[in-house]
Motif scaffolding. Structure first.
Motif, PDB file in Angstrom:
ATOM      1  N   TYR A  23      35.317  26.753  64.561  1.00  0.00           N
ATOM      2  CA  TYR A  23      34.109  27.042  63.789  1.00  0.00           C
ATOM      3  C   TYR A  23      33.801  28.530  63.907  1.00  0.00           C
ATOM      4  O   TYR A  23      33.645  29.057  65.002  1.00  0.00           O
ATOM      5  CB  TYR A  23      32.937  26.218  64.329  1.00  0.00           C
ATOM      6  CG  TYR A  23      31.631  26.461  63.614  1.00  0.00           C
ATOM      7  CD1 TYR A  23      31.373  25.871  62.385  1.00  0.00           C
ATOM      8  CD2 TYR A  23      30.654  27.277  64.177  1.00  0.00           C
ATOM      9  CE1 TYR A  23      30.169  26.086  61.724  1.00  0.00           C
ATOM     10  CE2 TYR A  23      29.448  27.497  63.527  1.00  0.00           C
ATOM     11  CZ  TYR A  23      29.213  26.906  62.301  1.00  0.00           C
ATOM     12  OH  TYR A  23      28.029  27.121  61.658  1.00  0.00           O
ATOM     13  N   GLU A  24      33.724  29.191  62.748  1.00  0.00           N
ATOM     14  CA  GLU A  24      33.438  30.626  62.735  1.00  0.00           C
ATOM     15  C   GLU A  24      32.701  30.981  61.458  1.00  0.00           C
ATOM     16  O   GLU A  24      33.182  30.693  60.356  1.00  0.00           O
ATOM     17  CB  GLU A  24      34.730  31.436  62.836  1.00  0.00           C
ATOM     18  CG  GLU A  24      34.507  32.954  62.862  1.00  0.00           C
ATOM     19  CD  GLU A  24      35.800  33.737  62.929  1.00  0.00           C
ATOM     20  OE1 GLU A  24      35.741  34.956  63.151  1.00  0.00           O
ATOM     21  OE2 GLU A  24      36.876  33.130  62.755  1.00  0.00           O
ATOM     22  N   ALA A  25      31.527  31.575  61.616  1.00  0.00           N
ATOM     23  CA  ALA A  25      30.728  32.059  60.485  1.00  0.00           C
ATOM     24  C   ALA A  25      30.502  30.970  59.437  1.00  0.00           C
ATOM     25  O   ALA A  25      30.504  31.232  58.231  1.00  0.00           O
ATOM     26  CB  ALA A  25      31.405  33.263  59.852  1.00  0.00           C
ATOM     27  N   GLY A  26      30.309  29.736  59.882  1.00  0.00           N
ATOM     28  CA  GLY A  26      30.030  28.643  58.961  1.00  0.00           C
ATOM     29  C   GLY A  26      31.263  27.973  58.407  1.00  0.00           C
ATOM     30  O   GLY A  26      31.147  26.989  57.662  1.00  0.00           O
ATOM     31  N   PHE A  27      32.456  28.466  58.745  1.00  0.00           N
ATOM     32  CA  PHE A  27      33.698  27.880  58.233  1.00  0.00           C
ATOM     33  C   PHE A  27      34.341  27.004  59.305  1.00  0.00           C
ATOM     34  O   PHE A  27      34.337  27.327  60.488  1.00  0.00           O
ATOM     35  CB  PHE A  27      34.673  28.972  57.803  1.00  0.00           C
ATOM     36  CG  PHE A  27      34.234  29.709  56.573  1.00  0.00           C
ATOM     37  CD1 PHE A  27      34.522  29.220  55.308  1.00  0.00           C
ATOM     38  CD2 PHE A  27      33.511  30.891  56.680  1.00  0.00           C
ATOM     39  CE1 PHE A  27      34.110  29.899  54.172  1.00  0.00           C
ATOM     40  CE2 PHE A  27      33.098  31.580  55.558  1.00  0.00           C
ATOM     41  CZ  PHE A  27      33.393  31.083  54.288  1.00  0.00           C
ATOM     42  N   VAL A  28      34.906  25.894  58.844  1.00  0.00           N
ATOM     43  CA  VAL A  28      35.540  24.932  59.735  1.00  0.00           C
ATOM     44  C   VAL A  28      37.015  24.817  59.373  1.00  0.00           C
ATOM     45  O   VAL A  28      37.374  24.691  58.202  1.00  0.00           O
ATOM     46  CB  VAL A  28      34.869  23.543  59.599  1.00  0.00           C
ATOM     47  CG1 VAL A  28      35.654  22.486  60.350  1.00  0.00           C
ATOM     48  CG2 VAL A  28      33.438  23.608  60.103  1.00  0.00           C
ATOM     49  N   GLU A  29      37.862  24.885  60.388  1.00  0.00           N
ATOM     50  CA  GLU A  29      39.294  24.729  60.146  1.00  0.00           C
ATOM     51  C   GLU A  29      39.887  23.807  61.205  1.00  0.00           C
ATOM     52  O   GLU A  29      39.873  24.125  62.396  1.00  0.00           O
ATOM     53  CB  GLU A  29      40.005  26.080  60.173  1.00  0.00           C
ATOM     54  CG  GLU A  29      41.447  25.969  59.709  1.00  0.00           C
ATOM     55  CD  GLU A  29      42.061  27.318  59.375  1.00  0.00           C
ATOM     56  OE1 GLU A  29      43.263  27.338  59.032  1.00  0.00           O
ATOM     57  OE2 GLU A  29      41.356  28.333  59.465  1.00  0.00           O
TER      58      GLU A  29
ATOM     59  N   GLY B  99      33.101  35.369  69.278  1.00  0.00           N
ATOM     60  CA  GLY B  99      32.237  34.625  68.365  1.00  0.00           C
ATOM     61  C   GLY B  99      32.849  33.385  67.773  1.00  0.00           C
ATOM     62  O   GLY B  99      32.181  32.653  67.031  1.00  0.00           O
ATOM     63  N   VAL B 100      34.112  33.127  68.060  1.00  0.00           N
ATOM     64  CA  VAL B 100      34.795  31.935  67.553  1.00  0.00           C
ATOM     65  C   VAL B 100      34.593  30.791  68.544  1.00  0.00           C
ATOM     66  O   VAL B 100      34.734  30.978  69.760  1.00  0.00           O
ATOM     67  CB  VAL B 100      36.292  32.197  67.357  1.00  0.00           C
ATOM     68  CG1 VAL B 100      36.999  30.915  66.918  1.00  0.00           C
ATOM     69  CG2 VAL B 100      36.512  33.301  66.334  1.00  0.00           C
ATOM     70  N   LYS B 101      34.253  29.606  68.048  1.00  0.00           N
ATOM     71  CA  LYS B 101      34.092  28.440  68.902  1.00  0.00           C
ATOM     72  C   LYS B 101      34.978  27.306  68.408  1.00  0.00           C
ATOM     73  O   LYS B 101      35.242  27.183  67.208  1.00  0.00           O
ATOM     74  CB  LYS B 101      32.624  27.993  68.934  1.00  0.00           C
ATOM     75  CG  LYS B 101      31.693  28.981  69.622  1.00  0.00           C
ATOM     76  CD  LYS B 101      30.280  28.446  69.703  1.00  0.00           C
ATOM     77  CE  LYS B 101      29.372  29.431  70.436  1.00  0.00           C
ATOM     78  NZ  LYS B 101      27.967  28.921  70.547  1.00  0.00           N
ATOM     79  N   ILE B 102      35.444  26.513  69.353  1.00  0.00           N
ATOM     80  CA  ILE B 102      36.258  25.346  69.021  1.00  0.00           C
ATOM     81  C   ILE B 102      35.534  24.107  69.511  1.00  0.00           C
ATOM     82  O   ILE B 102      35.027  24.070  70.638  1.00  0.00           O
ATOM     83  CB  ILE B 102      37.663  25.451  69.643  1.00  0.00           C
ATOM     84  CG1 ILE B 102      38.423  26.626  69.022  1.00  0.00           C
ATOM     85  CG2 ILE B 102      38.446  24.157  69.434  1.00  0.00           C
ATOM     86  CD1 ILE B 102      39.809  26.834  69.575  1.00  0.00           C
TER      87      ILE B 102
ATOM     88  N   GLY C  11      36.582  22.964  55.316  1.00  0.00           N
ATOM     89  CA  GLY C  11      37.772  23.300  56.076  1.00  0.00           C
ATOM     90  C   GLY C  11      38.971  23.470  55.185  1.00  0.00           C
ATOM     91  O   GLY C  11      38.862  23.757  54.002  1.00  0.00           O
ATOM     92  N   CYS C  12      40.135  23.267  55.772  1.00  0.00           N
ATOM     93  CA  CYS C  12      41.387  23.497  55.064  1.00  0.00           C
ATOM     94  C   CYS C  12      41.546  22.509  53.923  1.00  0.00           C
ATOM     95  O   CYS C  12      41.134  21.362  54.007  1.00  0.00           O
ATOM     96  CB  CYS C  12      42.563  23.339  56.024  1.00  0.00           C
ATOM     97  SG  CYS C  12      42.636  24.638  57.265  1.00  0.00           S
ATOM     98  N   GLN C  13      42.182  22.943  52.874  1.00  0.00           N
ATOM     99  CA  GLN C  13      42.496  22.060  51.768  1.00  0.00           C
ATOM    100  C   GLN C  13      43.637  21.156  52.178  1.00  0.00           C
ATOM    101  O   GLN C  13      44.552  21.541  52.882  1.00  0.00           O
ATOM    102  CB  GLN C  13      42.898  22.885  50.532  1.00  0.00           C
ATOM    103  CG  GLN C  13      41.761  23.740  49.993  1.00  0.00           C
ATOM    104  CD  GLN C  13      40.607  22.891  49.501  1.00  0.00           C
ATOM    105  OE1 GLN C  13      40.821  21.900  48.835  1.00  0.00           O
ATOM    106  NE2 GLN C  13      39.394  23.297  49.829  1.00  0.00           N
TER     107      GLN C  13
END
Length: 376
Positions: A307-313, A357-360, A17-19
């Motif tokens: 969560y989108e395309a394997g990325f978490v923010e 395609g974006v999930k929370i 996720g985010c730095q």
């Protein structure tokens, strides 16, 4: 007996996720005392700083796209799948010096197994296979007698016994030392539980969930140390804590085991968090597709993330209250990020619903502060 909630230090690490500009901290800290183990509870969402708003350790975001959200058909690759667990108490070692050692050998470990089964099953975050074969056998005999062989056979054919995903093996060491001069002294009991998680089919000892060793001392579960005082005359019990009465010793060990199980639960809840999908956000309110049925607890502190395309923010931190099959919550603090600002703005003028395609999701960070006091 009310349990005193002690809190251990857990520093959670960023996974994806985010730095962040500093270390996250999602649990409170106290000094470890008396060489005993402490329970770990989640910080209130209201106490989170921006750096704390990170997806907690131990949560695996990989495989979320495989989830069917059906408890009976959930894919093994889905991180939301409830693990099926069987619990064993194995070695029952007894040690110590002085009076009362022989009475520790009479403590029934099967009763301890059933206590822990009840506490884990009540969380609804795991599916527990009971080892209470006596009760199961009695109920099946009663069902057969009341409903008949045909109904019994039909019921048995429609349901199959659960197969465990892993077993939890707990070794116990019970120790008592008597410290006394002349005729008076103090009884000092210790219960150590060491848990190992094993794949019953590959025979592998698994590294996760990592429960480790739990150590409980008698002074942690009694109201005062005076209750452990004993008077011994001519080498025999005279008054005070009756170390020679098996029922008194069993009651003491049950209280110690209960506190140990509280610690066990907080570790399990930290390493195997509850998760639900966010259906929508309106203002600072959010709705979730799962509740008590997925192990979401009352006043749960949860991290909300995209969560989108394997990325978490991460988006924010919320406090959540479940109903039976859903939950509602309030985002207490939004993450200081462009994504969070964008979603907050959209939610402020209507209902924000994830799309394209974006999930929370929302994921818990540990045991709610009031859980041990109110529910165990």
């Amino acid at each position: 007996m009310l349990k005193k909630i002690l809190v251990s230090a857990i520093v959670t690490t960023l996974i994806v996720g985010c730095q962040s500009t500093g270390p996250s901290n999602q649990t409170n800290k106290v000094t470890v005392k008396n060489k005993a183990s402490n329970a770990s509870i989640a910080k209130s969402a209201y106490d989170f700083a921006d750096d704390d708003i990170t997806v907690p350790a131990y949560f695996d975001t990989q495989g979320l796209e495989r989830c069917t959200f059906d408890i009976q058909k959930e894919s093994d690759g889905c991180p939301l799948k409830k693990p099926i667990v069987r619990i064993y108490f194995d070695n029952n070692d007894v040690a110590g010096q002085g009076k009362g050692v022989e009475h520790l050998k009479e403590v029934n470990n099967l009763k301890l197994v059933q206590m822990l089964e009840n506490q884990l099953a009540g969380l609804s975050r795991f599916r527990i296979i009971t080892r209470d074969d006596q009760v199961i056998g009695q109920e099946q005999e009663t069902y057969l007698a009341e409903q008949g062989a045909s109904a019994y056979a039909k019921r048995a054919a429609s349901q199959r016994i659960l197969a465990p995903d892993f077993v939890v093996k707990i070794d116990t060491t019970k120790t008592v030392d008597t410290f006394y001069a002349q005729s008076s002294g103090v009884m000092d009991y210790t219960l150590e539980m060491t848990a190992a998680v094993i794949d019953p089919f590959t025979k592998e000892k698994m590294s996760h969930p990592n429960i480790g060793k739990i150590r409980v001392k008698s002074a942690d579960v009694v109201k005062s140390k005076d209750e452990l005082n004993v008077v011994i005359v001519s080498g025999r019990y005279y008054s005070g804590f009756n170390f020679a009465d098996p029922q008194v010793v069993q009651a003491m060990m049950s209280d110690m085991a209960s506190r140990g199980f509280d610690i066990f639960l907080t570790r399990m809840l930290s390493e195997m968090p509850a998760t639900a999908q966010v259906l929508g956000i309106k203002g600072d309110r959010l709705s979730l597709d799962r509740g008590q049925n997925a192990g979401v607890l009352v006043d749960e502190t949860m991290i909300v993330f995209q969560y989108e395309a394997g990325f978490v923010e991460p988006i924010g931190v919320a406090t959540v209250t479940p109903s039976k099959q859903s939950a509602s919550g309030k985002i207490v603090k939004w993450k200081n990020s462009k994504l969070a600002d964008s979603i907050k703005k959209q939610a402020g003028s209507g209902i924000f619903r994830p799309g394209n395609g974006v999930k929370i999701f929302a994921v818990s960070v540990g045991t709610p502060a009031n859980f041990l006091e109110n529910r165990t």
